[in-house]
Design an enzyme around this catalytic site. Structure first.
Site, PDB file in Angstrom:
ATOM      1  N   PRO A 109       0.834  -1.204   0.000  1.00 43.32           N
ATOM      2  CA  PRO A 109       0.000   0.000   0.000  1.00 43.32           C
ATOM      3  C   PRO A 109       0.875   1.262   0.000  1.00 43.32           C
ATOM      4  O   PRO A 109       1.846   1.322   0.763  1.00 43.32           O
ATOM      5  CB  PRO A 109      -0.829  -0.099   1.287  1.00 43.32           C
ATOM      6  CG  PRO A 109      -0.346  -1.292   2.016  1.00 43.32           C
ATOM      7  CD  PRO A 109       0.622  -2.051   1.168  1.00 43.32           C
ATOM      8  N   ALA A 112       1.933   4.262   3.271  1.00 43.27           N
ATOM      9  CA  ALA A 112       1.473   3.494   4.432  1.00 43.27           C
ATOM     10  C   ALA A 112       2.583   3.280   5.448  1.00 43.27           C
ATOM     11  O   ALA A 112       2.424   2.523   6.395  1.00 43.27           O
ATOM     12  CB  ALA A 112       0.937   2.145   3.957  1.00 43.27           C
ATOM     13  N   GLY A 113       3.729   3.935   5.226  1.00 40.20           N
ATOM     14  CA  GLY A 113       4.856   3.775   6.143  1.00 40.20           C
ATOM     15  C   GLY A 113       5.627   2.497   5.894  1.00 40.20           C
ATOM     16  O   GLY A 113       6.460   2.086   6.696  1.00 40.20           O
ATOM     17  N   GLY A 115       7.400   1.780   2.989  1.00 37.50           N
ATOM     18  CA  GLY A 115       8.515   1.915   2.047  1.00 37.50           C
ATOM     19  C   GLY A 115       8.152   1.559   0.614  1.00 37.50           C
ATOM     20  O   GLY A 115       8.998   1.083  -0.144  1.00 37.50           O
ATOM     21  N   SER A 117       7.482   3.486  -2.055  1.00 38.30           N
ATOM     22  CA  SER A 117       8.169   4.224  -3.122  1.00 38.30           C
ATOM     23  C   SER A 117       9.612   3.734  -3.285  1.00 38.30           C
ATOM     24  O   SER A 117      10.101   3.575  -4.408  1.00 38.30           O
ATOM     25  CB  SER A 117       8.132   5.731  -2.866  1.00 38.30           C
ATOM     26  OG  SER A 117       8.677   6.026  -1.605  1.00 38.30           O
ATOM     27  N   ALA A 118      10.283   3.441  -2.174  1.00 35.18           N
ATOM     28  CA  ALA A 118      11.658   2.944  -2.268  1.00 35.18           C
ATOM     29  C   ALA A 118      11.687   1.581  -2.943  1.00 35.18           C
ATOM     30  O   ALA A 118      12.509   1.326  -3.823  1.00 35.18           O
ATOM     31  CB  ALA A 118      12.279   2.852  -0.872  1.00 35.18           C
ATOM     32  N   ALA A 119      10.761   0.693  -2.547  1.00 33.14           N
ATOM     33  CA  ALA A 119      10.754  -0.666  -3.114  1.00 33.14           C
ATOM     34  C   ALA A 119      10.496  -0.626  -4.618  1.00 33.14           C
ATOM     35  O   ALA A 119      11.109  -1.373  -5.383  1.00 33.14           O
ATOM     36  CB  ALA A 119       9.705  -1.521  -2.407  1.00 33.14           C
ATOM     37  N   ASP A 160      15.019   3.395   3.816  1.00 34.01           N
ATOM     38  CA  ASP A 160      14.056   2.580   3.047  1.00 34.01           C
ATOM     39  C   ASP A 160      14.742   1.917   1.853  1.00 34.01           C
ATOM     40  O   ASP A 160      14.555   0.729   1.587  1.00 34.01           O
ATOM     41  CB  ASP A 160      12.893   3.451   2.537  1.00 34.01           C
ATOM     42  CG  ASP A 160      11.991   3.938   3.662  1.00 34.01           C
ATOM     43  OD1 ASP A 160      12.365   3.774   4.835  1.00 34.01           O
ATOM     44  OD2 ASP A 160      10.914   4.483   3.366  1.00 34.01           O
TER      45      ASP A 160
HETATM   46  C1  MEV Z   1      10.470   6.744   6.487  1.00 32.74           C
HETATM   47  O1  MEV Z   1      10.301   5.376   6.224  1.00 32.74           O
HETATM   48  C2  MEV Z   1      11.381   6.949   7.660  1.00 32.74           C
HETATM   49  C3  MEV Z   1      11.656   8.399   8.034  1.00 32.74           C
HETATM   50  O2  MEV Z   1      12.606   8.339   9.094  1.00 32.74           O
HETATM   51  C4  MEV Z   1      12.223   9.198   6.875  1.00 32.74           C
HETATM   52  C5  MEV Z   1      13.630   8.769   6.476  1.00 32.74           C
HETATM   53  O3  MEV Z   1      14.342   8.187   7.274  1.00 32.74           O
HETATM   54  O4  MEV Z   1      14.001   9.064   5.320  1.00 32.74           O
HETATM   55  C6  MEV Z   1      10.415   9.099   8.550  1.00 32.74           C
END
Ligand code: MEV
Length: 327
Positions: A109, A112-113, A115, A117-119, A160
Site C-alpha cells: 500500500p 502506508a509507512g 517503504g 516508493s523505495a521498493a 528505506d
Molecule cells: C520513512 O520510512 C522513515 C523516516 O525516518 C524518513 C527517512 O528516514 O528518510 C520518517
C-alpha cells in the site's frame, strides 16, 4: 531480453525520524513486494506503466529528454517521475542508453509507512540492470533508487532504499554502511494499515522544524531514541520479547512527543497492547499509515482478531532475509 525483479517493503522497528538526524534505527525487510518487468524497445523511448495497489493504471512516455505523453490522472506524472529517475540514473551509471518498456506492479500500500516508493524504485533499477547486464549490482541500485527517493521525500535518510536493496534486519545509521543483525528465530510482527495516508516529506520537515524551535526539549528525545534502538537490538538478539515490546511501546511515545502520531494510531496501538502484544508502535513516517505489533504464536490470534476489524489491511509478517532480486 526481458528482466523481472522484486524488491521488499519494510517495517521500522525503532528510530524513524530520529534517523534523519544521525541516530541509529532498526529496520526489517518484510515479504510484501514491488515487482518490475523491463523489456527492450525498438526505439529510444522509455515507457513506464504502473498498476498501483488499488489497481489504478498510470502510464508515462519519455522521449528526447522529456515526458511527452501520459495516461492516468493528474497525479500520474508525479507518481511515475521518481521511477523514471531510477531508470535514467541506472542507465547513466551503466554508461548506456536504451529504449525500455517498464511495467510496475506493487502489493505494497502506498503512503502506508511501508517503504512502497523505495521498493518500487529499487525493483525498477534492478530490472533495468537485469535487462542490460543480465545481473544486478546493489551499489548501483542503491544510488539510483536514492536519487528517486530524493525527488519524493527531499531529505531521506536512505533507510528505506537500503533495506529494500539488501534485505534482512538492519541497524542503520545515515551515511554509514548498514550493520546486518542475525537472529536465531523469526519474530512475528502484525502490521496494520489504517488507510489514512500521509506524506513522508512533509512529516520529516515538521519534525525538523520542531527540533530547531526547541532543541533543549527535543534533542534529548533524539538521544533517548538512539539509545533505545541499541537496547532493542540486544533484547531481540536475546529473544527477550518482553523488553523488546516495552522498548517498542516507549518508541511510540517518543514519536508521539515529536508530533507524528495521530489518535487513530494511538487507539490501535493501545488495543494491540491490551490484547496481548509484547509491544506496539506506529511504523514509518506516521501521520496515518501503519502500526506494528510484536507477538509470538501464542499471542498472534487474539491480537490479530482484535485489530482486523479496525484496520484497512492487516499483514502477518516476519523478516525477509533477501533484498531485491531478479526472478
Ligand atoms: C520513512 O520510512 C522513515 C523516516 O525516518 C524518513 C527517512 O528516514 O528518510 C520518517
Amino acid at each position: 531480453m526481458v528482466a523481472k525483479a522484486i524488491a521488499p517493503s519494510k517495517i521500522i522497528l525503532s528510530g524513524e525520524h530520529f534517523v534523519v538526524e544521525g541516530e541509529p534505527a532498526l529496520v526489517a525487510a518484510i515479504d510484501i513486494y514491488a515487482k518490475c518487468i523491463v523489456e527492450e524497445r525498438l526505439d529510444d523511448d522509455i515507457r513506464i506503466e504502473s498498476k498501483d495497489y488499488f489497481g489504478k493504471i498510470h502510464v508515462i512516455k519519455y522521449s528526447k529528454n522529456k515526458i511527452v505523453d501520459y495516461a492516468g490522472d493528474k497525479t500520474t506524472k508525479k507518481i511515475l517521475r521518481p521511477i523514471l529517475i531510477a531508470v535514467l540514473k541506472t542507465l547513466e551509471f551503466c554508461e548506456t542508453k536504451r529504449g525500455l518498456d517498464v511495467y510496475i506492479e506493487s502489493d505494497i500500500p502506498p503512503s502506508a509507512g511501508l517503504g512502497s516508493s523505495a521498493a518500487v524504485a529499487v525493483a525498477a533499477s534492478a530490472s533495468v540492470l537485469g535487462e542490460i547486464k543480465g545481473n544486478i549490482d546493489k551499489e548501483i541500485i542503491w544510488k539510483a533508487a536514492f536519487e528517486a527517493e530524493r525527488i519524493i521525500h527531499k531529505n531521506p535518510s536512505g533507510i528505506d532504499v537500503t533495506v529494500s536493496t539488501f534485505g534482512g534486519l538492519i541497524l542503520y545509521k545515515k551515511g554509514e554502511r548498514p550493520t546486518f543483525i542475525k537472529l536465531n528465530y523469526k519474530p512475528i510482527f502484525i502490521v496494520g494499515f489504517i488507510n489514512k495516508r500521509a506524506k513522508t516529506g512533509k512529516l520529516v520537515e515538521k519534525v525538523l522544524k520542531l527540533k530547531k524551535e526547541i532543541p533543549s526539549i527535543i534533542n534529548p528525545i533524539y538521544t533517548s531514541a538512539g539509545n533505545l534502538t541499541i537496547r532493542l537490538v540486544e533484547a531481540l538478539k536475546n529473544r527477550d520479547l518482553h523488553t523488546a515490546g516495552l522498548l517498542l511501546n516507549i518508541n511510540h511515545e517518543l514519536l508521539s512527543a515529536i508530533g507524528v502520531s495521530i489518535p487513530k494510531l494511538d487507539i490501535i496501538v493501545n488495543i494491540a497492547r491490551k490484547k496481548g502484544a509484547y509491544g506496539a508502535k506506529l511504523t514509518g513516517a506516521g501521520g496515518g499509515g501503519s502500526i506494528i505489533a510484536l507477538v509470538d504464536e501464542s499471542r498472534l490470534e487474539k491480537v490479530k482478531s482484535s485489530l482486523e476489524k479496525r484496520v484497512k489491511k492487516l499483514f502477518i509478517t516476519s523478516i525477509a532475509e533477501d533484498g531485491v532480486k531478479i526472478i
